[in-house]
Every structure is written in structure tokens, then in C-alpha cells.
Design an enzyme around this catalytic site. Structure first.
Site, PDB file in Angstrom:
ATOM      1  CD  GLU A 248      -0.964   0.554   3.689  1.00 45.99           C
ATOM      2  OE1 GLU A 248      -1.203   1.779   3.680  1.00 45.99           O
ATOM      3  OE2 GLU A 248      -1.333  -0.219   4.584  1.00 45.99           O
TER       4      GLU A 248
ATOM      5  CB  ALA B 208     -14.031   0.680   3.094  1.00 45.07           C
TER       6      ALA B 208
ATOM      7  CE  LYS C  15      -3.600   1.085  10.316  1.00 43.47           C
ATOM      8  NZ  LYS C  15      -4.371   0.391   9.263  1.00 43.47           N
TER       9      LYS C  15
END
Length: 304
Positions: free
Chosen positions: A26, A143, A161
């Protein structure tokens, strides 16, 4: 039609065409995860770890409206310098960033989407998004979880997280039929710490076992991804009681300031880094390196 939007780096395309292992990465961690130049140094090091473990890295972002699967060093440098001026981009944002020829840093969800477009099946990140604390009132759910329910990419992470409600995140994934695998662990790791109070669905101790399960899932037409949780290396883990208190205080401050939505995660991570005097950032980098190594090993087994 897809070709008019998608740019696959020639090295990445050659590897995919030849059936060689590729690992997606990412770009939000570059733009929003840490300051320059540490963000660029970390991104390039992650790519090198993937190469050292037999796979080809494909860092993903949107630049000038183009979907980039596999970025050059210059593009990573540009993204790192731009930092939080770049739009944090999830599924809903992609068409608008593209249409406006803007720059977007991809989250877990959007990285999965672009990786799937290119045919990449393994993705290494830090931690997935999930159900936020207090979601019973706010309905603040990442999402990332819905993408995991629908997109056929395995996400290697250090768990959700720590700023999230891990229990509710696991309940949501279960409802969506997404398996949570523990690599050499029976407990779901909690990002900065090696264990939470929750169990994984399946403990698998070998990358080949994980790759075989991925292949079986998708060959049978069972849609959706797989969450592969990989505990942070012990020497880099933070004290659980300390990090829990820091996060609790940061959540209270966030609520008092009225911060919500896509701004909440960067705020909380920055606050945790501040309160731990940088220890959380060092831990974040260590776990990303660790996940990149495991993702490469899984990809090598999957593409055999």
C-alpha cells in the site's frame, strides 16, 4: 477498458505473465504513516526485503489519475515528499481521484482492488482497518473489512490496528466469511503487541499451508480474501498495558476534538507515536518488515 486507467510496472507485468511471485504494497503508509524521509526509506527497504525473499514488489498508488501497480523509486520519492497533501483513497474515492487526475495514496481496501485488477494475490501491510471503538453509536467501520469479504487477495498484517475494537472486528469478519489465520500463533496479534485476548480461526505454521488454503478457497469459487496475522517480532513489541492506556487516552482526545472518519486513524497513530516517544513508529516499521518477509514466502509457495 481497464487498460485506459491501469499502469502495471513492466517488471511487475513480466513477473505476472511468467507466473512468478509478486507482493502488493500500500501507499498510505508512505503518505500518512510517517514523516519524510523516513517514509521513503522504509518503503524502499520493504521492497528490498520482498526481493531478498524471492518475490517482486508492487507498491500501489494513484498518480495524476493513473492507477499505478508497481512504482518507480522516483514515484515513491514524490509520494513521500507530498505526504498528507495526497488524498487517502479507499474504494469510494477511486473514480473521483482518477477523473480529477489527482494523486491518491491507497488504503488496504483500495490496494486490494488495484492488486486484484492486476492479478496479484498477496499483499503485505502493517495492520488492517476494522471496527472502531464506540462503533455501536458511530457505525465507524473500515471499508477494509467489506473489501476482504469480496476481493480475492490475501492480506498479511500484524492484526487489526490496536486503536480499533479487535473483538468487534473479528465478529464482522466472521459474519462476512473471512478467515483469520494466525502464523505460528493461536492468538490474534494486536499490532504493537504480539497477542490480544482473542483467538484466530486457524493456526498455520508454514507459508505453504497458507498458500494451499488460499488456492483451495479460490479454486472452489469462494469469493473474498484471507487475513494472515503475523505477530510483531518479540524484540520490537511494546508493553500491552502501556499501549492500551495510551490508546484509551488518545481516543478520548479524538472524540473531544470531533475527529472522525478517514482522519481518525492518522490522528490516533500520530498521538500514539507522540506519547510513546517514537517507540510505536519503530515498532510499526519492524512489523511491516516482518510482514513483507512472510508475504514473500507465501507468494513464492502460491505461485509454484
Amino acid at each position: 477498458m481497464l487498460a485506459q486507467y491501469l499502469d502495471i510496472n513492466p517488471e511487475v507485468k513480466a513477473a505476472l505473465d511468467a507466473g512468478r511471485p509478486v507482493v502488493a504494497l500500500e501507499s498510505t503508509i508512505i503518505s500518512h504513516g510517517m514523516p519524510y524521509p523516513q517514509n521513503v526509506e522504509t518503503a524502499l527497504k520493504v521492497e528490498q526485503i520482498i526481493r531478498d525473499n524471492g518475490a517482486i514488489p508492487a507498491t500501489i498508488a494513484i498518480l495524476n489519475g493513473r492507477l499505478k501497480v508497481g512504482m518507480t523509486h522516483d514515484e515513491i520519492e514524490y509520494l513521500g515528499k507530498a505526504g498528507q497533501a495526497v488524498i487517502k483513497t479507499s474504494r469510494r474515492d477511486i473514480p473521483f481521484i482518477v477523473a480529477q487526475k489527482a494523486d491518491g495514496a491507497t488504503t488496504v481496501a483500495s490496494t486490494m482492488i488495484l492488486a486484484d485488477m492486476a492479478g496479484i494475490k498477496v499483499f503485505a501491510t502493517g495492520g488492517i482497518g476494522g471496527v472502531h471503538r464506540g462503533a455501536q453509536e458511530t457505525f465507524d467501520i473500515s471499508a477494509d473489512l467489506q473489501e476482504l469479504a469480496n476481493t480475492e487477495v490475501a492480506v498479511v498484517c500484524a492484526g487489526a490496528k490496536s486503536i480499533l475494537d479487535i473483538g468487534l472486528t473479528l465478529e464482522y469478519l466472521e459474519t462476512q466469511g473471512v478467515a483469520v489465520v494466525g502464523y505460528q500463533t493461536e492468538k490474534v496479534p494486536a499490532f504493537y503487541t504480539r497477542e490480544s485476548d482473542f483467538n484466530v480461526d486457524y493456526r498455520l505454521d508454514d507459508p505453504k499451508q497458507i498458500a494451499d488454503a488460499m488456492a483451495a478457497k479460490w479454486q472452489m469459487g469462494l469469493k473474498g480474501g484471507v487475513v494472515v496475522t503475523n505477530p510483531i517480532p518479540e524484540q520490537h513489541a511494546l508493553d500491552k498495558a502501556m499501549i492500551d492506556q495510551v490508546i484509551k487516552n488518545a481516543v478520548v482526545e479524538m472524540e473531544e476534538k470531533g475527529i472522525s472518519g478517514k482522519a481518525s486513524t492518522p490522528f490516533l497513530l500520530a498521538k500514539v507515536a507522540e506519547k510513546t516517544e517514537g517507540c510505536s513508529l519503530a515498532a510499526n516499521i519492524a512489523l511491516v518488515f516482518n510482514n513483507a518477509k512472510l508475504a514473500s514466502q507465501i507468494a513464492c509457495e502460491f505461485y509454484q
